[in-house]
Scaffold this motif. Structure first.
Motif, PDB file in Angstrom:
ATOM      1  N   ARG A  42       0.707  -1.240   0.131  1.00  0.00           N
ATOM      2  CA  ARG A  42      -0.136  -0.046  -0.014  1.00  0.00           C
ATOM      3  C   ARG A  42       0.751   1.300   0.000  1.00  0.00           C
ATOM      4  O   ARG A  42       0.235   2.313  -0.277  1.00  0.00           O
ATOM      5  CB  ARG A  42      -0.976  -0.033   1.242  1.00  0.00           C
ATOM      6  CG  ARG A  42      -1.797  -1.395   1.281  1.00  0.00           C
ATOM      7  CD  ARG A  42      -2.808  -1.031   2.477  1.00  0.00           C
ATOM      8  NE  ARG A  42      -3.215  -2.485   2.825  1.00  0.00           N
ATOM      9  CZ  ARG A  42      -4.209  -2.891   3.665  1.00  0.00           C
ATOM     10  NH1 ARG A  42      -4.615  -1.645   4.423  1.00  0.00           N
ATOM     11  NH2 ARG A  42      -4.593  -3.896   3.978  1.00  0.00           N
ATOM     12  N   GLU A  43       2.000   1.156   0.559  1.00  0.00           N
ATOM     13  CA  GLU A  43       2.987   2.494   0.640  1.00  0.00           C
ATOM     14  C   GLU A  43       4.197   1.922  -0.016  1.00  0.00           C
ATOM     15  O   GLU A  43       4.975   1.089   0.115  1.00  0.00           O
ATOM     16  CB  GLU A  43       3.141   2.773   1.821  1.00  0.00           C
ATOM     17  CG  GLU A  43       4.053   4.102   2.204  1.00  0.00           C
ATOM     18  CD  GLU A  43       4.124   4.502   3.583  1.00  0.00           C
ATOM     19  OE1 GLU A  43       3.567   4.823   4.020  1.00  0.00           O
ATOM     20  OE2 GLU A  43       5.182   3.866   3.936  1.00  0.00           O
ATOM     21  N   ILE A  44       4.534   2.984  -1.087  1.00  0.00           N
ATOM     22  CA  ILE A  44       5.886   2.639  -1.811  1.00  0.00           C
ATOM     23  C   ILE A  44       6.776   3.897  -1.788  1.00  0.00           C
ATOM     24  O   ILE A  44       6.152   4.949  -2.186  1.00  0.00           O
ATOM     25  CB  ILE A  44       5.535   2.395  -3.326  1.00  0.00           C
ATOM     26  CG1 ILE A  44       4.673   1.405  -3.615  1.00  0.00           C
ATOM     27  CG2 ILE A  44       6.688   2.252  -4.254  1.00  0.00           C
ATOM     28  CD1 ILE A  44       4.321   0.802  -5.077  1.00  0.00           C
ATOM     29  N   ALA A  45       8.077   3.600  -1.231  1.00  0.00           N
ATOM     30  CA  ALA A  45       8.914   4.686  -1.122  1.00  0.00           C
ATOM     31  C   ALA A  45       9.878   4.481  -2.407  1.00  0.00           C
ATOM     32  O   ALA A  45      10.498   3.378  -2.947  1.00  0.00           O
ATOM     33  CB  ALA A  45       9.887   4.459   0.021  1.00  0.00           C
ATOM     34  N   VAL A  46       9.902   5.529  -3.384  1.00  0.00           N
ATOM     35  CA  VAL A  46      10.596   5.374  -4.703  1.00  0.00           C
ATOM     36  C   VAL A  46      12.025   6.172  -4.599  1.00  0.00           C
ATOM     37  O   VAL A  46      12.107   7.156  -4.366  1.00  0.00           O
ATOM     38  CB  VAL A  46       9.718   6.150  -5.694  1.00  0.00           C
ATOM     39  CG1 VAL A  46      10.498   6.003  -6.992  1.00  0.00           C
ATOM     40  CG2 VAL A  46       8.146   5.410  -5.967  1.00  0.00           C
ATOM     41  N   ALA A 101       6.815  -0.866   1.121  1.00  0.00           N
ATOM     42  CA  ALA A 101       7.880  -1.471   0.211  1.00  0.00           C
ATOM     43  C   ALA A 101       8.732  -0.346  -0.437  1.00  0.00           C
ATOM     44  O   ALA A 101       8.154   0.811  -0.236  1.00  0.00           O
ATOM     45  CB  ALA A 101       7.341  -2.467  -1.021  1.00  0.00           C
ATOM     46  N   THR A 102       9.616  -0.626  -1.051  1.00  0.00           N
ATOM     47  CA  THR A 102      10.707   0.148  -1.544  1.00  0.00           C
ATOM     48  C   THR A 102      11.068   0.124  -3.220  1.00  0.00           C
ATOM     49  O   THR A 102      11.135  -1.322  -3.414  1.00  0.00           O
ATOM     50  CB  THR A 102      12.069   0.196  -0.923  1.00  0.00           C
ATOM     51  OG1 THR A 102      11.803   0.646   0.749  1.00  0.00           O
ATOM     52  CG2 THR A 102      12.956   1.427  -1.628  1.00  0.00           C
ATOM     53  N   MET A 103      10.870   0.947  -3.860  1.00  0.00           N
ATOM     54  CA  MET A 103      11.079   0.518  -5.387  1.00  0.00           C
ATOM     55  C   MET A 103      12.357   1.281  -5.648  1.00  0.00           C
ATOM     56  O   MET A 103      12.833   2.542  -5.462  1.00  0.00           O
ATOM     57  CB  MET A 103       9.738   1.558  -6.187  1.00  0.00           C
ATOM     58  CG  MET A 103       9.992   1.332  -7.695  1.00  0.00           C
ATOM     59  SD  MET A 103       8.696   1.811  -8.783  1.00  0.00           S
ATOM     60  CE  MET A 103       7.405   0.377  -8.382  1.00  0.00           C
ATOM     61  N   ARG A 104      13.055   0.430  -6.303  1.00  0.00           N
ATOM     62  CA  ARG A 104      14.375   0.756  -6.677  1.00  0.00           C
ATOM     63  C   ARG A 104      14.583   0.487  -8.128  1.00  0.00           C
ATOM     64  O   ARG A 104      13.906  -0.315  -8.794  1.00  0.00           O
ATOM     65  CB  ARG A 104      15.349  -0.080  -5.735  1.00  0.00           C
ATOM     66  CG  ARG A 104      15.439   0.228  -4.600  1.00  0.00           C
ATOM     67  CD  ARG A 104      16.495  -0.878  -3.759  1.00  0.00           C
ATOM     68  NE  ARG A 104      16.462  -0.627  -2.259  1.00  0.00           N
ATOM     69  CZ  ARG A 104      16.674  -1.643  -1.497  1.00  0.00           C
ATOM     70  NH1 ARG A 104      17.205  -2.836  -1.931  1.00  0.00           N
ATOM     71  NH2 ARG A 104      16.452  -1.480  -0.097  1.00  0.00           N
ATOM     72  N   GLY A 105      15.561   1.210  -8.807  1.00  0.00           N
ATOM     73  CA  GLY A 105      15.757   1.125 -10.257  1.00  0.00           C
ATOM     74  C   GLY A 105      16.846   1.620 -11.076  1.00  0.00           C
ATOM     75  O   GLY A 105      17.307   2.619 -10.421  1.00  0.00           O
TER      76      GLY A 105
END
Length: 328
Positions: A42-46, A101-105
């Motif tokens: 539900r929560e994403i740290a980009v 969760a964390t979004m990395r890229g």
């Protein structure tokens, strides 16, 4: 099972005209995310993305994910710029951390502008008094090809560790232009188009989609007795003004003609329209087993199975004993 009044997509939902002109039934519902590994998130740290196109991709992803709405509420909470430091806690903080969760890229790009031969164009340079061309000239223009490549890579990492979602791709765009063109193609515009395309893919991988659409009924009366064929024709006509009434007639006719392909499909579409998804499946399957309407039935099964999958995904996302449900 938790149900929802609506699922807004900030302009991405299928639009339905206000006036229905074709012989159709209107179906609507929530369709599944293409991947189920992150349905609880539900929560994403980009995080700040790496690569020369990383910043553009991070912004596009944050915008697409932040735009998803469920019952007019954000489906995701997006924290952009840096990853938050997760810790275990209780009460309101625990409810807030649930599904984080964390979004990395990283995303890189390459632009090539190379010679691509020539182009010939014949034009008239002299005409006679009757406007007929009497002299032509062949002009040769040098041409080039602009090739743009985009290589994105994205990972969604759970708070407690582990990859919930991964997406990698290589996208390319090419455009030829010559000296006689009024303008040259923009490499930046071509790159942005691919960034947006990939961001849309990630959005549909991670979140369900609400759709409202008009689906054509089957209209063949072949095989029906004259009286039933007339009733069928009336039901088809009724779809323009009273879809519920039309469905009642299709279902009554099916009882007397249980193997008729058009009636099987139309009754299945009626069940789908009324959210009786489990009832629609055998009707579509029986249509699929026949000689007519297979494409119609296959599309119907795809819609229904996706909606049932979406129900399971939302049940996982909103279990009765989840911290967020308790906080609410």
């Amino acid at each position: 099972m938790r149900t929802f009044a609506g699922f807004a997509l900030a302009g991405l939902a299928a639009a339905v005209p206000g006036t229905v002109t074709a012989e159709v039934l209107t179906v609507e519902g929530v369709y599944a995310a293409r991947q189920s590994g992150a349905v609880e998130v539900r929560e994403i740290a980009v995080e700040r993305f790496g690569g020369d196109v990383g910043e553009e991709l991070a912004i596009a992803l944050a915008d697409r994910l932040e735009a998803v709405r469920l019952d007019r509420e954000p489906y995701f909470t997006i924290l952009a710029g840096q990853a938050r430091r997760y810790g275990y806690s209780t009460g309101e903080t625990a409810a807030r951390d649930y599904g984080a969760a964390t979004m990395r890229g990283t995303a890189s790009g390459e632009i090539l502008d190379i010679r691509d031969g020539t182009k010939k164009r014949t034009r008239c340079v002299r005409r006679d008094e009757r406007k007929k061309c009497v002299e032509e000239k062949v002009e040769v223009y040098r041409c080039r090809k602009l090739a743009v490549r985009f290589d994105p890579s994205v990972r969604l990492i759970a708070r407690e560790g582990g990859t919930l979602y991964a997406a990698d791709d290589t996208l390319t765009r090419t455009q030829r232009y010559c000296d006689d063109d009024k303008s040259e193609p923009s490499a930046n515009a071509m790159m942005q188009e691919m960034v947006d395309e990939f961001a849309v893919r990630v959005r549909y991988d991670l979140a369900p989609e609400y759709r409202r659409e008009n689906v054509r009924i089957m209209e063949s009366r072949k095989g029906l007795e004259r009286e039933d064929a007339a009733s069928f024709k009336d039901a088809v006509r009724l779809t323009k003004t009273d879809q519920a009434g039309a469905c009642g007639q299709f279902e009554a006719l099916l009882a007397a003609n249980p193997d008729h392909g058009s009636l099987l499909f139309n009754a299945g579409l009626c069940a789908e329209r009324e959210d009786r998804l489990e009832d629609a499946i055998p009707l579509y399957e029986r249509t699929l087993a026949g000689s007519n309407g297979r494409d119609y039935a296959r599309a119907g099964l795809d819609r229904v199975t996706s909606r049932l999958r979406a129900e399971r995904q939302l049940d996982r996302r909103y279990p009765p004993d989840s911290p967020v449900e308790a906080a609410n």
